[in-house]
Scaffold this motif. Structure first.
Motif, PDB file in Angstrom:
ATOM      1  N   LEU A  92       0.794  -1.226   0.000  1.00  0.00           N
ATOM      2  CA  LEU A  92       0.000   0.000   0.000  1.00  0.00           C
ATOM      3  C   LEU A  92       0.827   1.278   0.000  1.00  0.00           C
ATOM      4  CD1 LEU A  92      -2.722  -1.110   2.578  1.00  0.00           C
ATOM      5  CD2 LEU A  92      -2.930  -1.057   0.087  1.00  0.00           C
ATOM      6  N   THR A  93       2.023   1.222   0.607  1.00  0.00           N
ATOM      7  CA  THR A  93       2.823   2.441   0.734  1.00  0.00           C
ATOM      8  C   THR A  93       4.195   2.329   0.084  1.00  0.00           C
ATOM      9  OG1 THR A  93       3.974   1.888   2.801  1.00  0.00           O
ATOM     10  CG2 THR A  93       1.726   2.773   2.988  1.00  0.00           C
ATOM     11  N   GLY A  94       4.524   1.140  -0.404  1.00  0.00           N
ATOM     12  CA  GLY A  94       5.873   0.929  -0.913  1.00  0.00           C
ATOM     13  C   GLY A  94       6.864   0.721   0.207  1.00  0.00           C
ATOM     14  N   GLY A  95       6.364   0.450   1.418  1.00  0.00           N
ATOM     15  CA  GLY A  95       7.229   0.198   2.561  1.00  0.00           C
ATOM     16  C   GLY A  95       7.597   1.440   3.342  1.00  0.00           C
ATOM     17  N   LYS A  96       7.057   2.584   2.959  1.00  0.00           N
ATOM     18  CA  LYS A  96       7.387   3.840   3.643  1.00  0.00           C
ATOM     19  C   LYS A  96       6.415   4.062   4.798  1.00  0.00           C
ATOM     20  CE  LYS A  96       9.188   5.829  -0.637  1.00  0.00           C
ATOM     21  NZ  LYS A  96       9.068   6.921  -1.638  1.00  0.00           N
ATOM     22  N   VAL A  97       6.775   3.537   5.968  1.00  0.00           N
ATOM     23  CA  VAL A  97       5.914   3.644   7.139  1.00  0.00           C
ATOM     24  C   VAL A  97       6.724   4.080   8.350  1.00  0.00           C
ATOM     25  CG1 VAL A  97       4.253   1.919   6.349  1.00  0.00           C
ATOM     26  CG2 VAL A  97       6.247   1.197   7.672  1.00  0.00           C
ATOM     27  N   GLN A  98       6.005   4.550   9.348  1.00  0.00           N
ATOM     28  CA  GLN A  98       6.611   4.943  10.622  1.00  0.00           C
ATOM     29  C   GLN A  98       6.041   4.071  11.718  1.00  0.00           C
ATOM     30  OE1 GLN A  98       5.860   9.009  11.741  1.00  0.00           O
ATOM     31  NE2 GLN A  98       6.471   8.681  13.869  1.00  0.00           N
ATOM     32  N   SER A  99       6.897   3.378  12.441  1.00  0.00           N
ATOM     33  CA  SER A  99       6.452   2.510  13.525  1.00  0.00           C
ATOM     34  C   SER A  99       6.257   3.299  14.810  1.00  0.00           C
ATOM     35  CB  SER A  99       7.478   1.393  13.769  1.00  0.00           C
ATOM     36  OG  SER A  99       7.624   0.592  12.620  1.00  0.00           O
TER      37      SER A  99
ATOM     38  N   LYS B 287       2.052   3.842  10.948  1.00  0.00           N
ATOM     39  CA  LYS B 287       1.316   4.698  10.030  1.00  0.00           C
ATOM     40  C   LYS B 287       2.153   4.948   8.783  1.00  0.00           C
ATOM     41  CE  LYS B 287       2.753   9.302  11.659  1.00  0.00           C
ATOM     42  NZ  LYS B 287       2.283  10.615  12.148  1.00  0.00           N
ATOM     43  N   GLY B 288       1.471   5.313   7.710  1.00  0.00           N
ATOM     44  CA  GLY B 288       2.138   5.601   6.453  1.00  0.00           C
ATOM     45  C   GLY B 288       1.201   6.351   5.538  1.00  0.00           C
ATOM     46  N   VAL B 289       1.617   6.521   4.307  1.00  0.00           N
ATOM     47  CA  VAL B 289       0.804   7.207   3.304  1.00  0.00           C
ATOM     48  C   VAL B 289       0.742   6.331   2.064  1.00  0.00           C
ATOM     49  CG1 VAL B 289       0.557   9.275   1.885  1.00  0.00           C
ATOM     50  CG2 VAL B 289       1.500   9.458   4.196  1.00  0.00           C
ATOM     51  N   SER B 290      -0.458   6.161   1.529  1.00  0.00           N
ATOM     52  CA  SER B 290      -0.616   5.316   0.347  1.00  0.00           C
ATOM     53  C   SER B 290       0.080   5.947  -0.850  1.00  0.00           C
ATOM     54  CB  SER B 290      -2.104   5.114   0.027  1.00  0.00           C
ATOM     55  OG  SER B 290      -2.640   6.261  -0.609  1.00  0.00           O
ATOM     56  N   LYS B 291       0.225   5.167  -1.894  1.00  0.00           N
ATOM     57  CA  LYS B 291       0.884   5.649  -3.101  1.00  0.00           C
ATOM     58  C   LYS B 291       0.095   6.774  -3.764  1.00  0.00           C
ATOM     59  CE  LYS B 291       2.778   1.020  -3.808  1.00  0.00           C
ATOM     60  NZ  LYS B 291       2.724  -0.219  -4.615  1.00  0.00           N
ATOM     61  N   THR B 292      -1.188   6.900  -3.371  1.00  0.00           N
ATOM     62  CA  THR B 292      -2.014   7.971  -3.925  1.00  0.00           C
ATOM     63  C   THR B 292      -2.214   9.106  -2.927  1.00  0.00           C
ATOM     64  OG1 THR B 292      -3.998   6.745  -3.260  1.00  0.00           O
ATOM     65  CG2 THR B 292      -3.227   6.458  -5.519  1.00  0.00           C
ATOM     66  N   GLY B 293      -1.458   9.065  -1.799  1.00  0.00           N
ATOM     67  CA  GLY B 293      -1.477  10.181  -0.862  1.00  0.00           C
ATOM     68  C   GLY B 293      -2.482  10.105   0.263  1.00  0.00           C
ATOM     69  N   ILE B 294      -3.086   8.950   0.480  1.00  0.00           N
ATOM     70  CA  ILE B 294      -4.075   8.789   1.555  1.00  0.00           C
ATOM     71  C   ILE B 294      -3.398   8.217   2.799  1.00  0.00           C
ATOM     72  CG2 ILE B 294      -6.159   7.551   2.264  1.00  0.00           C
ATOM     73  CD1 ILE B 294      -7.129   7.698  -0.581  1.00  0.00           C
ATOM     74  N   PRO B 295      -3.591   8.831   3.979  1.00  0.00           N
ATOM     75  CA  PRO B 295      -2.958   8.325   5.200  1.00  0.00           C
ATOM     76  C   PRO B 295      -3.504   6.956   5.601  1.00  0.00           C
ATOM     77  CG  PRO B 295      -4.482  10.111   5.708  1.00  0.00           C
ATOM     78  CD  PRO B 295      -4.365  10.065   4.227  1.00  0.00           C
ATOM     79  N   ILE B 296      -2.601   6.089   6.079  1.00  0.00           N
ATOM     80  CA  ILE B 296      -2.961   4.727   6.499  1.00  0.00           C
ATOM     81  C   ILE B 296      -2.422   4.501   7.912  1.00  0.00           C
ATOM     82  CG2 ILE B 296      -2.828   2.274   5.958  1.00  0.00           C
ATOM     83  CD1 ILE B 296      -2.237   2.971   3.091  1.00  0.00           C
TER      84      ILE B 296
END
Length: 392
Positions: free
Chosen positions: A179-186, A196-205
């Motif tokens: 969903l994010t390409g692995g770009k998340v914050q633990s 948490k992270g941000v989807s490839k289309t800019g939506i927070p997850i």
């Protein structure tokens, strides 16, 4: 047919057949048997983990005596050290079982359209949360996000966020990668989310371990093949009345497990078996009832809807995506769409064993301007795909 989810595969391997008091000696619980490495995991590693789980269960049973099937399933699936979902959970064509979104993107895209339809019907609130319980590899959420992105102009003034309830560290990593390409914050600060992270289309997850950790607000909930994997209690009717099915050590094969019947009624028997029950074998999932109640309370208070998709006996059929076939000029793509459609809709495959169940707030079925005027005959806003739920 597509293999059933983990709970049913687990029960089938453990039980052999419904109502059998004990297993043939060669049977061991699925989670305790050495792994074949089918999900891409090294066989030695899977085998060692299975052996460790079996040792854990044997020690537990020697200390406490027989345990309920619910407790056994809880250990086998979510034990922090050796649980299936905690450390394995292989889903997909190369995994242990295949789920609907792994078969075709159409499945998730239609669900995304249903949520958008409900959002429009309720007046386009300024924000909504998409909350998925047990999101697997993240494929379903990814397909829904594709729809949201395609309808970005429609959602441009709406604050959309994704909230995933996942207990498996391994699966949450897979979801984050997809969903994010692995770009998340633990462990984000000042939040109940553990990632948490941000989807490839800019939506927070955001990721949570329990639905109660998800913040309140107008939400669309999704539970796809989630309830089917929750722990259950099993009961058998006998000449002496109802008895609960338990898991114990096989005295003839000390390193194997077997099913036994409780010698007398248990608290679960007293509370979960209805007096009018006519079946001889019953399975009850109290945890499912608790979660459904929480969803219902949240939806009634904050608005939104819940969609539950799982295996059942009364399937519905539809033929909504052949527009895709008309737009597809690639022969291979057309064949794949037809194959996916057949797998999802064919009564001999998933068509007659997969059901959808929707939860909606009461006010969703009563027009805001007419709820105090019972004499009004104005039509209610349609519930997409669920016309039978309209109040007459």
């Amino acid at each position: 047919m597509v293999p059933l989810p983990a709970r049913r595969a687990l029960l089938a391997a453990v039980l052999g057949s419904a109502g059998r008091r004990r297993l043939p000696r060669h049977h061991a619980p699925a989670a305790a048997r050495p792994s074949s490495g089918a999900g891409g995991e090294p066989e030695a590693e899977g085998s060692n983990r299975a052996t460790a789980l079996l040792r854990h269960l044997l020690l537990k049973l020697r200390a406490t005596g027989p345990v309920t099937v619910a407790e056994y399933m809880r250990e086998a699936l979510t034990n922090p050290g050796q649980g299936y979902y905690t450390h394995r959970g292989a889903i997909g064509e190369t995994g242990d079982f295949v789920t609907s979104p792994e078969i075709s993107q159409v499945f998730g895209e239609l669900i995304g359209i249903w949520y958008i339809s409900e959002w429009i019907a309720t007046g386009k609130p300024k924000a909504f949360q998409l909350v998925e319980l047990g999101p697997g590899r993240g494929t379903l959420t990814d397909d829904i996000l594709r729809v949201f992105n395609q309808l970005a102009s429609l959602l441009s003034k709406c604050d959309v966020s994704i909230h995933l309830v996942e207990v498996s560290p391994k699966l949450s990593e897979t979801q984050a990668l997809m969903l994010t390409g692995g770009k998340v914050q633990s462990n984000p600060e000042d939040m109940s989310a553990y990632m948490k992270g941000v989807s490839k289309t800019g939506i927070p997850i955001f990721w949570y371990r329990d639905i109660q950790d998800v913040p309140p607000g107008y939400s669309f909930y999704l539970a796809h093949e989630f309830f089917d994997a929750l722990p259950i209690h099993k009961f058998q009717r006998t000449e002496k009345g109802w008895r609960e099915v338990l898991v114990d050590i096989d005295p003839e094969v000390p390193d194997q497990l077997q099913f036994v019947l409780s010698p007398s009624s248990t608290p679960a028997t007293e509370n979960f078996i209805q007096p009018e029950e006519t079946r001889d074998h019953v399975e009850v999932c109290p945890e499912a009832g608790v979660i459904i109640q929480r969803l219902a309370c949240r939806i009634e208070k904050d608005g939104g809807a819940a969609l539950v998709a799982d295996y059942g006996h009364d399937g519905t059929k539809t033929d909504t995506f052949r527009v895709l076939l008309q737009n597809s000029r690639d022969t291979a793509t057309r064949e794949q769409l037809l194959h996916s459609y057949d797998m999802l809709m064919n009564p001999k495959k998933m068509g007659d064993c997969f059901n959808f169940f929707a939860l909606l707030p009461h006010h969703r079925l009563v027009h805001p301007d007419k709820k105090h005027k019972p004499e009004s005959k104005s039509p209610l806003p349609p519930v997409a795909g669920f016309g039978e739920l309209l109040l007459k």
